[in-house]
Design a protein around this motif. Sequence first.
Motif, short mmCIF file in Angstrom:
data_model
loop_
_atom_site.label_atom_id
_atom_site.label_comp_id
_atom_site.label_asym_id
_atom_site.label_seq_id
_atom_site.Cartn_x
_atom_site.Cartn_y
_atom_site.Cartn_z
N ASN A 121 61.99 39.52 48.77
CA ASN A 121 61.84 39.77 47.34
C ASN A 121 60.38 39.88 46.89
N ARG A 122 59.44 39.61 47.80
CA ARG A 122 58.02 39.80 47.52
C ARG A 122 57.26 39.77 48.85
N LEU A 123 56.04 40.28 48.84
CA LEU A 123 55.29 40.32 50.08
C LEU A 123 54.74 38.96 50.48
N TRP A 124 54.30 38.19 49.50
CA TRP A 124 53.78 36.87 49.84
C TRP A 124 54.12 35.88 48.75
N ARG A 125 54.13 34.62 49.14
CA ARG A 125 54.38 33.54 48.19
C ARG A 125 53.03 33.00 47.76
N THR A 126 52.78 33.08 46.47
CA THR A 126 51.47 32.67 45.98
C THR A 126 51.51 32.33 44.50
N ASP A 127 50.59 31.49 44.10
CA ASP A 127 50.40 31.20 42.69
C ASP A 127 49.05 31.73 42.21
N LEU A 128 48.44 32.57 43.03
CA LEU A 128 47.12 33.09 42.68
C LEU A 128 47.22 34.13 41.57
N PRO A 129 46.21 34.18 40.69
CA PRO A 129 46.19 35.26 39.70
C PRO A 129 45.97 36.60 40.39
N ALA A 130 46.33 37.67 39.72
CA ALA A 130 46.29 39.01 40.31
C ALA A 130 44.92 39.37 40.89
N GLU A 131 43.84 38.96 40.21
CA GLU A 131 42.50 39.33 40.68
C GLU A 131 42.11 38.60 41.97
N GLN A 132 42.86 37.56 42.35
CA GLN A 132 42.54 36.84 43.58
C GLN A 132 43.54 37.12 44.71
N LEU A 133 44.43 38.08 44.50
CA LEU A 133 45.37 38.42 45.56
C LEU A 133 44.61 38.98 46.75
N PRO A 134 45.18 38.86 47.94
CA PRO A 134 44.44 39.21 49.15
C PRO A 134 44.11 40.69 49.25
N LEU A 135 43.02 40.95 49.89
CA LEU A 135 42.59 42.30 50.20
C LEU A 135 42.84 42.53 51.69
N PHE A 136 43.48 43.62 52.02
CA PHE A 136 43.67 43.98 53.42
C PHE A 136 42.53 44.94 53.77
N PRO A 137 41.47 44.49 54.38
CA PRO A 137 40.28 45.33 54.53
C PRO A 137 40.46 46.55 55.43
N CYS A 138 41.42 46.50 56.38
CA CYS A 138 41.57 47.60 57.34
C CYS A 138 42.91 48.31 57.29
N LEU A 139 43.82 47.87 56.41
CA LEU A 139 45.16 48.45 56.39
C LEU A 139 45.11 49.93 56.04
N SER A 140 45.68 50.76 56.92
CA SER A 140 45.68 52.20 56.66
C SER A 140 47.09 52.77 56.51
N LEU B 77 64.16 43.80 46.99
CA LEU B 77 62.93 44.05 46.24
C LEU B 77 63.26 44.71 44.91
N THR B 78 62.77 44.13 43.82
CA THR B 78 62.95 44.76 42.52
C THR B 78 61.62 45.30 41.98
N SER B 79 60.55 44.63 42.32
CA SER B 79 59.21 45.07 41.94
C SER B 79 58.30 44.84 43.14
N LEU B 80 57.36 45.70 43.33
CA LEU B 80 56.51 45.61 44.50
C LEU B 80 55.06 45.78 44.10
N THR B 81 54.29 44.72 44.27
CA THR B 81 52.85 44.80 44.05
C THR B 81 52.20 44.98 45.41
N LEU B 82 51.69 46.16 45.64
CA LEU B 82 51.13 46.46 46.95
C LEU B 82 49.73 45.88 47.09
N PRO B 83 49.36 45.58 48.34
CA PRO B 83 48.03 45.04 48.57
C PRO B 83 46.95 46.08 48.31
N SER B 84 45.84 45.61 47.85
CA SER B 84 44.70 46.50 47.68
C SER B 84 44.03 46.65 49.04
N SER B 85 43.68 47.86 49.37
CA SER B 85 43.01 48.11 50.64
C SER B 85 42.14 49.35 50.52
#
Length: 193
Positions: free
Chosen positions: A100-119, A129-137
């Motif tokens: 139902n989500r990519l990760w379990r977290t209580d972090l605010p949106a601006e602190q969500l993880p960055l995938f530096p090499c994901l292509s 999945l009902t909503s999907l917030t994709l990682p920034s990369s």
Amino acid sequence: MESLQPHPCLEKLYVKGYGGGRFPSWMMDELHLRLPNLLHIHLEGCKISQILPSFAQLPFLQSLDLNGLDEVEYMMECSSKLPFFPSLQRLQLSYLCKLNRLWRTDLPAEQLPLFPCLSQLVIEYCDNLTSLTLPSSPCLSKIEITCCDNLTSLPLPPLPCLSKLHIDQIPKLASLELHSSPHLCYLCIKSCP
């Protein structure tokens, strides 16, 4: 499987049909220290396993393929204090019916993880999945999302290298947010009434 002690230089790990509710301790406890050289992980058909190992801290992991893990609800815990998939280039999530989500977290949106090499990111047959917030990369160039029957919202972060976006058979999709993508050369939105 609990008694298995893989060599610390192991580079590829393929597990198919594991029947335990919990992965063995050598996978769950400090995997990044036990198997620091892992490059590729493929888990398939582990039907009753609920919690995944901490793959995110593996320093050299390049590809992660999760397929047919029926009880997994999220990929992993997320912490801003640890590196998060520092080398991951390809992520594929298939047939994860309770995800139902990519990760379990209580972090605010601006602190969500960055995938530096994901292509490359592929998500398919994840019906919960009902909503999907994709990682920034900064390197993400290919996204394929197919057959996610209950996905209604897909807000994409700014992706400067995005060249391919394929969205197919998402019948409830009502919102798609796509920022400027100067390198986008393939766009397919199909069977999303």
